[in-house]
Design a protein around this motif. Sequence first.
Motif, mmCIF file in Angstrom:
data_model
loop_
_atom_site.group_PDB
_atom_site.id
_atom_site.type_symbol
_atom_site.label_atom_id
_atom_site.label_comp_id
_atom_site.label_asym_id
_atom_site.label_seq_id
_atom_site.Cartn_x
_atom_site.Cartn_y
_atom_site.Cartn_z
ATOM 1 N N SER A 142 -8.328 -5.433 -0.843
ATOM 2 C CA SER A 142 -8.616 -5.720 -2.250
ATOM 3 C C SER A 142 -9.831 -4.962 -2.770
ATOM 4 C CB SER A 142 -8.845 -7.223 -2.432
ATOM 5 O OG SER A 142 -9.908 -7.683 -1.602
ATOM 6 N N THR A 143 -10.512 -4.201 -1.912
ATOM 7 C CA THR A 143 -11.657 -3.397 -2.347
ATOM 8 C C THR A 143 -11.236 -2.389 -3.408
ATOM 9 O OG1 THR A 143 -12.669 -3.612 -0.156
ATOM 10 C CG2 THR A 143 -13.514 -1.863 -1.571
ATOM 11 N N VAL A 144 -9.993 -1.874 -3.301
ATOM 12 C CA VAL A 144 -9.463 -0.911 -4.267
ATOM 13 C C VAL A 144 -8.312 -1.544 -5.032
ATOM 14 C CG1 VAL A 144 -10.149 1.099 -2.921
ATOM 15 C CG2 VAL A 144 -7.894 0.074 -2.543
ATOM 16 N N ASP A 145 -7.843 -0.838 -6.066
ATOM 17 C CA ASP A 145 -6.711 -1.351 -6.848
ATOM 18 C C ASP A 145 -5.409 -1.270 -6.066
ATOM 19 O OD1 ASP A 145 -7.691 -2.025 -9.711
ATOM 20 O OD2 ASP A 145 -8.690 -0.133 -9.244
ATOM 21 N N ILE A 146 -5.218 -0.201 -5.308
ATOM 22 C CA ILE A 146 -4.041 -0.041 -4.455
ATOM 23 C C ILE A 146 -4.315 1.082 -3.471
ATOM 24 C CG2 ILE A 146 -2.835 1.649 -5.911
ATOM 25 C CD1 ILE A 146 -0.188 0.198 -5.187
ATOM 26 N N THR A 147 -3.587 1.076 -2.357
ATOM 27 C CA THR A 147 -3.695 2.134 -1.351
ATOM 28 C C THR A 147 -2.329 2.772 -1.148
ATOM 29 O OG1 THR A 147 -5.506 1.026 -0.172
ATOM 30 C CG2 THR A 147 -4.236 2.655 1.053
ATOM 31 N N PHE A 148 -2.317 4.107 -1.080
ATOM 32 C CA PHE A 148 -1.125 4.859 -0.677
ATOM 33 C C PHE A 148 -1.424 5.423 0.710
ATOM 34 C CE2 PHE A 148 -0.758 5.180 -5.366
ATOM 35 C CZ PHE A 148 0.519 4.678 -5.518
ATOM 36 N N ALA A 149 -0.713 4.943 1.724
ATOM 37 C CA ALA A 149 -1.068 5.332 3.089
ATOM 38 C C ALA A 149 0.087 5.173 4.054
ATOM 39 C CB ALA A 149 -2.248 4.479 3.582
ATOM 40 N N THR A 150 -0.087 5.788 5.208
ATOM 41 C CA THR A 150 0.787 5.555 6.351
ATOM 42 C C THR A 150 0.556 4.138 6.856
ATOM 43 O OG1 THR A 150 0.508 7.866 6.987
ATOM 44 C CG2 THR A 150 1.337 6.375 8.673
ATOM 45 N N ASN A 151 1.587 3.523 7.403
ATOM 46 C CA ASN A 151 1.392 2.270 8.132
ATOM 47 C C ASN A 151 0.822 2.669 9.499
ATOM 48 O OD1 ASN A 151 1.619 -0.085 9.685
ATOM 49 N ND2 ASN A 151 3.356 -0.795 8.471
ATOM 50 N N ASN A 152 -0.518 2.708 9.579
ATOM 51 C CA ASN A 152 -1.171 3.215 10.777
ATOM 52 C C ASN A 152 -0.916 2.357 12.008
ATOM 53 O OD1 ASN A 152 -2.823 5.696 10.063
ATOM 54 N ND2 ASN A 152 -3.402 4.301 8.413
ATOM 55 N N ARG A 153 -0.677 1.082 11.809
ATOM 56 C CA ARG A 153 -0.330 0.217 12.943
ATOM 57 C C ARG A 153 0.982 0.683 13.562
ATOM 58 N NH1 ARG A 153 -4.341 -3.535 14.429
ATOM 59 N NH2 ARG A 153 -3.487 -4.942 15.988
ATOM 60 N N ASN A 154 1.954 0.940 12.695
ATOM 61 C CA ASN A 154 3.249 1.417 13.186
ATOM 62 C C ASN A 154 3.146 2.797 13.823
ATOM 63 O OD1 ASN A 154 4.567 -0.894 12.441
ATOM 64 N ND2 ASN A 154 5.552 -0.040 10.633
ATOM 65 N N ALA A 155 2.267 3.651 13.257
ATOM 66 C CA ALA A 155 2.071 4.978 13.837
ATOM 67 C C ALA A 155 1.581 4.853 15.276
ATOM 68 C CB ALA A 155 1.072 5.771 13.003
ATOM 69 N N GLY A 156 0.590 3.987 15.479
ATOM 70 C CA GLY A 156 0.091 3.770 16.830
ATOM 71 C C GLY A 156 1.143 3.179 17.749
ATOM 72 N N LYS A 157 1.936 2.245 17.220
ATOM 73 C CA LYS A 157 2.984 1.615 18.036
ATOM 74 C C LYS A 157 4.025 2.628 18.500
ATOM 75 C CE LYS A 157 2.708 -3.111 16.216
ATOM 76 N NZ LYS A 157 3.375 -4.164 15.413
ATOM 77 N N LEU A 158 4.400 3.546 17.618
ATOM 78 C CA LEU A 158 5.363 4.576 18.012
ATOM 79 C C LEU A 158 4.825 5.388 19.187
ATOM 80 C CD1 LEU A 158 6.597 5.859 14.524
ATOM 81 C CD2 LEU A 158 7.987 4.702 16.251
ATOM 82 N N ASP A 159 3.544 5.768 19.110
ATOM 83 C CA ASP A 159 2.920 6.491 20.217
ATOM 84 C C ASP A 159 2.967 5.672 21.501
ATOM 85 O OD1 ASP A 159 2.239 8.811 18.868
ATOM 86 O OD2 ASP A 159 0.183 8.189 18.439
ATOM 87 N N GLY A 160 2.606 4.392 21.396
ATOM 88 C CA GLY A 160 2.562 3.530 22.570
ATOM 89 C C GLY A 160 3.929 3.287 23.190
ATOM 90 N N GLN A 161 4.923 3.064 22.341
ATOM 91 C CA GLN A 161 6.283 2.835 22.842
ATOM 92 C C GLN A 161 6.801 4.060 23.576
ATOM 93 O OE1 GLN A 161 8.182 1.836 19.153
ATOM 94 N NE2 GLN A 161 7.597 -0.319 19.233
ATOM 95 N N TRP A 162 6.555 5.233 22.981
ATOM 96 C CA TRP A 162 6.993 6.489 23.600
ATOM 97 C C TRP A 162 6.262 6.708 24.921
ATOM 98 C CZ3 TRP A 162 4.512 11.031 24.960
ATOM 99 C CH2 TRP A 162 5.325 12.131 25.236
ATOM 100 N N ALA A 163 4.946 6.480 24.928
ATOM 101 C CA ALA A 163 4.149 6.696 26.135
ATOM 102 C C ALA A 163 4.584 5.764 27.264
ATOM 103 C CB ALA A 163 2.662 6.490 25.830
ATOM 104 N N ALA A 164 4.872 4.507 26.938
ATOM 105 C CA ALA A 164 5.306 3.553 27.957
ATOM 106 C C ALA A 164 6.606 4.016 28.612
ATOM 107 C CB ALA A 164 5.486 2.163 27.340
ATOM 108 N N MET A 165 7.518 4.545 27.806
ATOM 109 C CA MET A 165 8.779 5.057 28.361
ATOM 110 C C MET A 165 8.520 6.280 29.240
ATOM 111 S SD MET A 165 11.342 3.146 27.462
ATOM 112 C CE MET A 165 12.733 4.243 27.763
#
Length: 368
Positions: A142-165
């Motif tokens: 809520s510090t800003v009016d809105i954010t346009f961004a990557t879902n960084n949590r999901n970005a990290g999860k994709l890396d982790g899922q791939w690495a685990a495999m």
Amino acid sequence: MRHSTLHNRSVRRTLAIALAGSTALALGACNRSSSSDTAGSGGKAAVGVSLITKDSTNPFFVAMQKGAKADAAKNNVKLTVASGKQEGDDQGQITAIENSVARGDKGILITPMSTGVNAAIEKARKAGLFVIALDTPPDPASTVDITFATNNRNAGKLDGQWAAMQMDGKPAVIALLDLFNDKIVSVDYNRDQGFLEGMGIPVNDPKKNGDEAKTGKYTGGKGGDYTIVCNEAGQGAEDGGRSAMEKCLAKNPNINLVYTINEPTAVGADKALKAAGKTALIVSVDGGCAGVGSVKSGVIGATAQQYPLKMATLGMEAIAKIARGGEKPKTTPGLDFFDTGVALVTDKKVTGVDSITSDEGSKICWGN
């Protein structure tokens, strides 16, 4: 058959990303046409907007600045570009915010450095400016009016899922190369914690790096033992990544899996590993054109691709529209920001994790 299905899904994902970008641009073109025509006929003056990035050297922010300049002309926006001197320069961003207010700008697009710039953003909003965050959602959102961004949590999860495999049940000896160790930044903890979650490693405080158990079991892929050797700050830069990796190797020379906050950090980590005569699987986030090249060359095993040009385009269109009496943009349902998309780029496809190849990623790097 499974490989074919995943390949088709990857292609569909790539096309979907491209289509989403085209749709956003098409919608924006309609808005720009109306604004530009009116301005061209003398009906409306140019809108003053500041773009404030974390620095002006990281390829990610260079691409964002380039895209914003192009979109400014299309939206009849008088754009001022500013940044901190380097990652971590809160005061540089604060000064740029204050200058924007003094100049009488209508809005600010900012990749906030840390919570240290929150007070300055709040003052700008009280002064009547519409503030949009790009890439890095502030904490709180809520510090800003809105954010346009990557879902960084999901970005990290994709890396982790791939690495685990990729670990295939082997013990994972992990180095985590974060952004800062003295500042709280959502992009920092979301990518780090997302990676651990993707690996199937329990996290404690989801907004804090380094408080998880240092040894235990990861449950991703076939599962196995893990050891977290270090959380070192690389400042998002190649030199920082190299020195951070050197510190980690000094603690344990047997590291075989490295998470990095971004691709310059990953390149630095790779140089430290090579200098020590070591190899490790490296994952990262950004998916910039150079980063995709690092995937193709084998320096990076996988990277989560985000789209800064799309962020800049949507942000610029939103501020121009609002300044001329239009509606404010809305967040993605279920999130406190507008999700601009993410795709895992790798040439080592694994079962159960959607991805695109480096050749596919190179066609849409930075959101081209």
